[in-house]
Design a protein around this motif. Sequence first.
Motif, PDB file in Angstrom:
ATOM      1  N   PRO A 163     -82.359 -61.579 -10.375  1.00 29.81           N
ATOM      2  CA  PRO A 163     -82.492 -62.638 -11.139  1.00 29.81           C
ATOM      3  C   PRO A 163     -80.842 -63.144 -11.186  1.00 29.81           C
ATOM      4  O   PRO A 163     -81.097 -64.528 -11.717  1.00 29.81           O
ATOM      5  CB  PRO A 163     -82.553 -62.014 -12.509  1.00 29.81           C
ATOM      6  N   ASP A 164     -79.699 -62.750 -10.803  1.00 31.74           N
ATOM      7  CA  ASP A 164     -78.713 -62.948 -11.187  1.00 31.74           C
ATOM      8  C   ASP A 164     -78.412 -64.141  -9.944  1.00 31.74           C
ATOM      9  O   ASP A 164     -78.623 -63.858  -8.705  1.00 31.74           O
ATOM     10  CB  ASP A 164     -77.564 -62.039 -11.173  1.00 31.74           C
ATOM     11  N   ALA A 165     -77.793 -65.281 -10.094  1.00 29.94           N
ATOM     12  CA  ALA A 165     -77.582 -66.330  -9.046  1.00 29.94           C
ATOM     13  C   ALA A 165     -76.369 -65.795  -8.026  1.00 29.94           C
ATOM     14  O   ALA A 165     -76.480 -66.129  -7.017  1.00 29.94           O
ATOM     15  CB  ALA A 165     -77.036 -67.701  -9.522  1.00 29.94           C
ATOM     16  N   ASP A 166     -75.637 -65.039  -8.819  1.00 28.89           N
ATOM     17  CA  ASP A 166     -74.375 -64.483  -8.009  1.00 28.89           C
ATOM     18  C   ASP A 166     -74.884 -63.349  -7.021  1.00 28.89           C
ATOM     19  O   ASP A 166     -74.570 -63.394  -5.566  1.00 28.89           O
ATOM     20  CB  ASP A 166     -73.350 -63.998  -8.974  1.00 28.89           C
ATOM     21  N   GLY A 167     -75.516 -62.346  -7.620  1.00 31.23           N
ATOM     22  CA  GLY A 167     -75.917 -61.165  -6.718  1.00 31.23           C
ATOM     23  C   GLY A 167     -74.910 -60.071  -6.548  1.00 31.23           C
ATOM     24  O   GLY A 167     -75.192 -59.010  -5.835  1.00 31.23           O
ATOM     25  N   THR A 168     -73.718 -60.188  -7.017  1.00 33.44           N
ATOM     26  CA  THR A 168     -72.678 -59.106  -6.636  1.00 33.44           C
ATOM     27  C   THR A 168     -73.136 -57.821  -7.390  1.00 33.44           C
ATOM     28  O   THR A 168     -72.925 -56.894  -6.663  1.00 33.44           O
ATOM     29  CB  THR A 168     -71.511 -59.592  -7.012  1.00 33.44           C
ATOM     30  N   ALA A 169     -73.333 -57.764  -8.610  1.00 35.01           N
ATOM     31  CA  ALA A 169     -73.781 -56.676  -9.305  1.00 35.01           C
ATOM     32  C   ALA A 169     -74.954 -56.029  -8.744  1.00 35.01           C
ATOM     33  O   ALA A 169     -74.928 -54.553  -8.299  1.00 35.01           O
ATOM     34  CB  ALA A 169     -73.999 -56.676 -10.645  1.00 35.01           C
ATOM     35  N   ASP A 182     -73.879 -54.129  -5.400  1.00 34.19           N
ATOM     36  CA  ASP A 182     -73.180 -52.861  -5.529  1.00 34.19           C
ATOM     37  C   ASP A 182     -74.172 -52.058  -5.872  1.00 34.19           C
ATOM     38  O   ASP A 182     -74.200 -50.636  -5.393  1.00 34.19           O
ATOM     39  CB  ASP A 182     -71.993 -53.174  -6.618  1.00 34.19           C
ATOM     40  N   ARG A 183     -75.149 -52.177  -6.710  1.00 34.36           N
ATOM     41  CA  ARG A 183     -76.149 -51.464  -7.224  1.00 34.36           C
ATOM     42  C   ARG A 183     -77.018 -50.664  -5.912  1.00 34.36           C
ATOM     43  O   ARG A 183     -77.091 -49.383  -5.872  1.00 34.36           O
ATOM     44  CB  ARG A 183     -76.953 -51.825  -8.268  1.00 34.36           C
ATOM     45  N   ALA A 184     -77.455 -51.798  -5.229  1.00 35.38           N
ATOM     46  CA  ALA A 184     -78.165 -51.489  -3.893  1.00 35.38           C
ATOM     47  C   ALA A 184     -77.495 -50.608  -3.072  1.00 35.38           C
ATOM     48  O   ALA A 184     -77.961 -49.407  -2.602  1.00 35.38           O
ATOM     49  CB  ALA A 184     -78.565 -52.591  -3.249  1.00 35.38           C
ATOM     50  N   VAL A 185     -76.041 -50.645  -2.812  1.00 36.04           N
ATOM     51  CA  VAL A 185     -75.222 -49.807  -1.844  1.00 36.04           C
ATOM     52  C   VAL A 185     -75.054 -48.617  -2.347  1.00 36.04           C
ATOM     53  O   VAL A 185     -75.348 -47.628  -1.620  1.00 36.04           O
ATOM     54  CB  VAL A 185     -73.865 -50.530  -1.543  1.00 36.04           C
ATOM     55  N   GLU A 186     -75.074 -48.537  -3.830  1.00 35.89           N
ATOM     56  CA  GLU A 186     -74.636 -47.058  -4.247  1.00 35.89           C
ATOM     57  C   GLU A 186     -76.162 -46.315  -4.210  1.00 35.89           C
ATOM     58  O   GLU A 186     -76.082 -45.229  -3.843  1.00 35.89           O
ATOM     59  CB  GLU A 186     -74.468 -47.350  -5.781  1.00 35.89           C
ATOM     60  N   ALA A 187     -77.178 -46.934  -4.345  1.00 34.86           N
ATOM     61  CA  ALA A 187     -78.525 -46.278  -4.585  1.00 34.86           C
ATOM     62  C   ALA A 187     -78.852 -45.894  -3.120  1.00 34.86           C
ATOM     63  O   ALA A 187     -79.159 -44.655  -2.598  1.00 34.86           O
ATOM     64  CB  ALA A 187     -79.461 -47.362  -4.924  1.00 34.86           C
ATOM     65  N   MET A 188     -78.712 -46.757  -2.221  1.00 39.77           N
ATOM     66  CA  MET A 188     -78.841 -46.314  -0.677  1.00 39.77           C
ATOM     67  C   MET A 188     -77.992 -45.313   0.126  1.00 39.77           C
ATOM     68  O   MET A 188     -78.467 -44.370   0.688  1.00 39.77           O
ATOM     69  CB  MET A 188     -78.992 -47.690   0.188  1.00 39.77           C
ATOM     70  N   PRO A 227     -85.362 -45.637   2.281  1.00 40.67           N
ATOM     71  CA  PRO A 227     -86.445 -46.292   1.679  1.00 40.67           C
ATOM     72  C   PRO A 227     -87.143 -45.528   0.607  1.00 40.67           C
ATOM     73  O   PRO A 227     -87.695 -46.456  -0.338  1.00 40.67           O
ATOM     74  CB  PRO A 227     -87.642 -46.071   3.050  1.00 40.67           C
ATOM     75  N   ASP A 228     -86.794 -44.388   0.390  1.00 40.07           N
ATOM     76  CA  ASP A 228     -86.928 -43.861  -0.926  1.00 40.07           C
ATOM     77  C   ASP A 228     -86.187 -44.163  -2.155  1.00 40.07           C
ATOM     78  O   ASP A 228     -86.624 -43.830  -3.380  1.00 40.07           O
ATOM     79  CB  ASP A 228     -86.686 -42.300  -0.912  1.00 40.07           C
ATOM     80  N   ALA A 229     -84.934 -44.923  -2.036  1.00 41.23           N
ATOM     81  CA  ALA A 229     -84.078 -45.511  -2.907  1.00 41.23           C
ATOM     82  C   ALA A 229     -84.781 -46.711  -3.745  1.00 41.23           C
ATOM     83  O   ALA A 229     -84.315 -47.031  -4.737  1.00 41.23           O
ATOM     84  CB  ALA A 229     -82.931 -45.746  -2.392  1.00 41.23           C
ATOM     85  N   ALA A 230     -85.644 -47.487  -3.128  1.00 45.45           N
ATOM     86  CA  ALA A 230     -86.358 -48.502  -3.689  1.00 45.45           C
ATOM     87  C   ALA A 230     -86.932 -48.476  -4.911  1.00 45.45           C
ATOM     88  O   ALA A 230     -86.611 -49.314  -5.729  1.00 45.45           O
ATOM     89  CB  ALA A 230     -87.275 -49.054  -2.694  1.00 45.45           C
ATOM     90  N   LYS A 231     -87.517 -47.480  -5.131  1.00 44.52           N
ATOM     91  CA  LYS A 231     -88.393 -47.191  -6.459  1.00 44.52           C
ATOM     92  C   LYS A 231     -87.252 -47.039  -7.595  1.00 44.52           C
ATOM     93  O   LYS A 231     -87.244 -47.845  -8.760  1.00 44.52           O
ATOM     94  CB  LYS A 231     -89.137 -45.999  -6.475  1.00 44.52           C
ATOM     95  N   GLY A 232     -86.143 -46.263  -7.506  1.00 42.09           N
ATOM     96  CA  GLY A 232     -85.160 -45.976  -8.438  1.00 42.09           C
ATOM     97  C   GLY A 232     -84.416 -47.210  -8.697  1.00 42.09           C
ATOM     98  O   GLY A 232     -83.635 -47.466  -9.672  1.00 42.09           O
ATOM     99  N   LEU A 233     -84.326 -48.055  -7.552  1.00 40.94           N
ATOM    100  CA  LEU A 233     -83.329 -49.252  -7.545  1.00 40.94           C
ATOM    101  C   LEU A 233     -83.993 -50.504  -8.696  1.00 40.94           C
ATOM    102  O   LEU A 233     -83.307 -51.153  -9.040  1.00 40.94           O
ATOM    103  CB  LEU A 233     -83.318 -49.905  -6.113  1.00 40.94           C
ATOM    104  N   VAL A 234     -85.342 -50.253  -8.818  1.00 45.08           N
ATOM    105  CA  VAL A 234     -86.082 -51.548  -9.340  1.00 45.08           C
ATOM    106  C   VAL A 234     -86.375 -50.933 -10.750  1.00 45.08           C
ATOM    107  O   VAL A 234     -86.196 -51.796 -11.726  1.00 45.08           O
ATOM    108  CB  VAL A 234     -87.471 -51.925  -8.819  1.00 45.08           C
ATOM    109  N   GLU A 235     -86.851 -49.611 -10.942  1.00 42.09           N
ATOM    110  CA  GLU A 235     -87.389 -49.175 -12.195  1.00 42.09           C
ATOM    111  C   GLU A 235     -86.047 -49.162 -13.017  1.00 42.09           C
ATOM    112  O   GLU A 235     -84.987 -48.655 -13.024  1.00 42.09           O
ATOM    113  CB  GLU A 235     -87.836 -48.122 -12.138  1.00 42.09           C
ATOM    114  N   GLY A 236     -86.336 -49.605 -14.283  1.00 42.65           N
ATOM    115  CA  GLY A 236     -85.285 -49.793 -15.335  1.00 42.65           C
ATOM    116  C   GLY A 236     -84.020 -50.430 -14.985  1.00 42.65           C
ATOM    117  O   GLY A 236     -83.037 -50.341 -15.773  1.00 42.65           O
ATOM    118  N   LEU A 264     -81.136 -55.591 -12.893  1.00 40.68           N
ATOM    119  CA  LEU A 264     -80.081 -56.316 -11.924  1.00 40.68           C
ATOM    120  C   LEU A 264     -81.137 -56.418 -10.638  1.00 40.68           C
ATOM    121  O   LEU A 264     -80.851 -57.563  -9.996  1.00 40.68           O
ATOM    122  CB  LEU A 264     -79.066 -55.360 -11.242  1.00 40.68           C
ATOM    123  N   VAL A 265     -82.218 -55.871 -10.358  1.00 42.75           N
ATOM    124  CA  VAL A 265     -83.203 -56.031  -9.086  1.00 42.75           C
ATOM    125  C   VAL A 265     -84.468 -55.996  -9.748  1.00 42.75           C
ATOM    126  O   VAL A 265     -84.966 -55.128 -10.298  1.00 42.75           O
ATOM    127  CB  VAL A 265     -83.047 -54.837  -8.243  1.00 42.75           C
TER     128      VAL A 265
END
Length: 435
Positions: A57-63, A66-72, A25-34, A37-38
């Motif tokens: 915003p991306d209709a594919d969502g792959t990137a 990947d970013r979410a998995v990395e952050a979590m 849950p603590d990863a959400a802020k860093g995932l969105v800020e700056g 991709l999210v």
Amino acid sequence: MLLCLTANHRNTSFDLLEKLSFGAPDAAKGLVEGSELVSGAVVLATCNRFEAYLDVPDADGTAATDRAVEAMSLASGTDPAALRDAVTILHGDAVAQHLFSVSSGLESVVVGEDEISGQVRRALQRAREVGTTSSALERLFQKATQTSRGVKSRTALGGAGRSLVRLGLELASSRVTDWAEARVLIVGTGQYAATTVTALRDRGVENLTVFSPSGRAAAFATKYGLVASTSLPDAIGASDIVITCTAYLAIEPKAIPNSSRRLIIDLGLPRNVDPAVATLPGIELLDLETISLHAPIEDLTAAADARALVGEAAAGFTADHSVEPAIVALRSHIFDILDAEIVRARSRGAGDETEAALRHLAGVFLHGPSARARELAKEGRANDFVDGLDALYNVRAAGAVELRAADAVELRASDAVELRASGAVGDLDAPRASA
């Protein structure tokens, strides 16, 4: 587009879920800020599931995935490859169907459990507090809350009082001679602890003690009519049954003062009890993993009714979402005309009453087409409304969706104030460019 990364007790180890519940849950802020991709993120991590809902915003969502998995994985101390293998990725319409099922308790260890809907609401509230929600996620989660309430009020799942706490006590009943004579210690003072008190009293338990590692035992005891203890070893020594439901406390073998027969039920995540405790003479340990293995088969009729309601709600959400850009385009067109007319009226000496009347009239005109658009969308005829809008007004929905929803709300915020002042808000579905 909406994305969901999901893992649960059916396909993921409790060890991995435990790590995710602690850090993800603590990863959400860093995932969105700056990040481009999210745009928004709401993370729900409980004792038997992990959910990350993303607005991308991306209709594919792959990137973004990947970013979410990395952050979590970084936040929870898990291996990225292991996390990626564990999660299922849902896209678009499937996200609403899944969240509505989750919030209604249909994906829980105990089908129809009571606690999950509150956990979903708190996940959204946390996202609001750290600034990671978005208008799309707000709509999604608010509809999920409405759906779970409908399931509880309209199906047999609603009054069952199902929960992991009650399932744990049910499994413990074969080990307890007489609940009324049992001496029970509750470790923790949160919502699970309160639920545990109610479930125990329903079984006739009278001798209840509470211990809190955070020092809240006295206040909790006063509120619920229990005895508070300030010494964990002493409290364990004076109990027959220990139920743990706190955040970080780990009861180690050395905390058990003697080897008399004792049942320990660990409802905490992360684990509250060291597994080595189970090796002590006379100690029996029930943890979440053991409890989940004995979850009852769901009531097929009630579950089928609930799933039908969830499917209907998800279809309605998808339909509304599909036609919303066209409704936004129509509102923008009408309000542009309205603004120009107000300027002309003001130039001829019209006052506030005239402006209020014009805004009220615009709201009345917009209400019917907006309602009809949603009806058509539910019938699978959203394109009929889009084509009609183009034919009648030469207005195309594509122009409206270029704005991010949050920007559109900010752009038209003054309109909402003016509409409330004029009394027209009751006639208007939503603020003029709300997405």
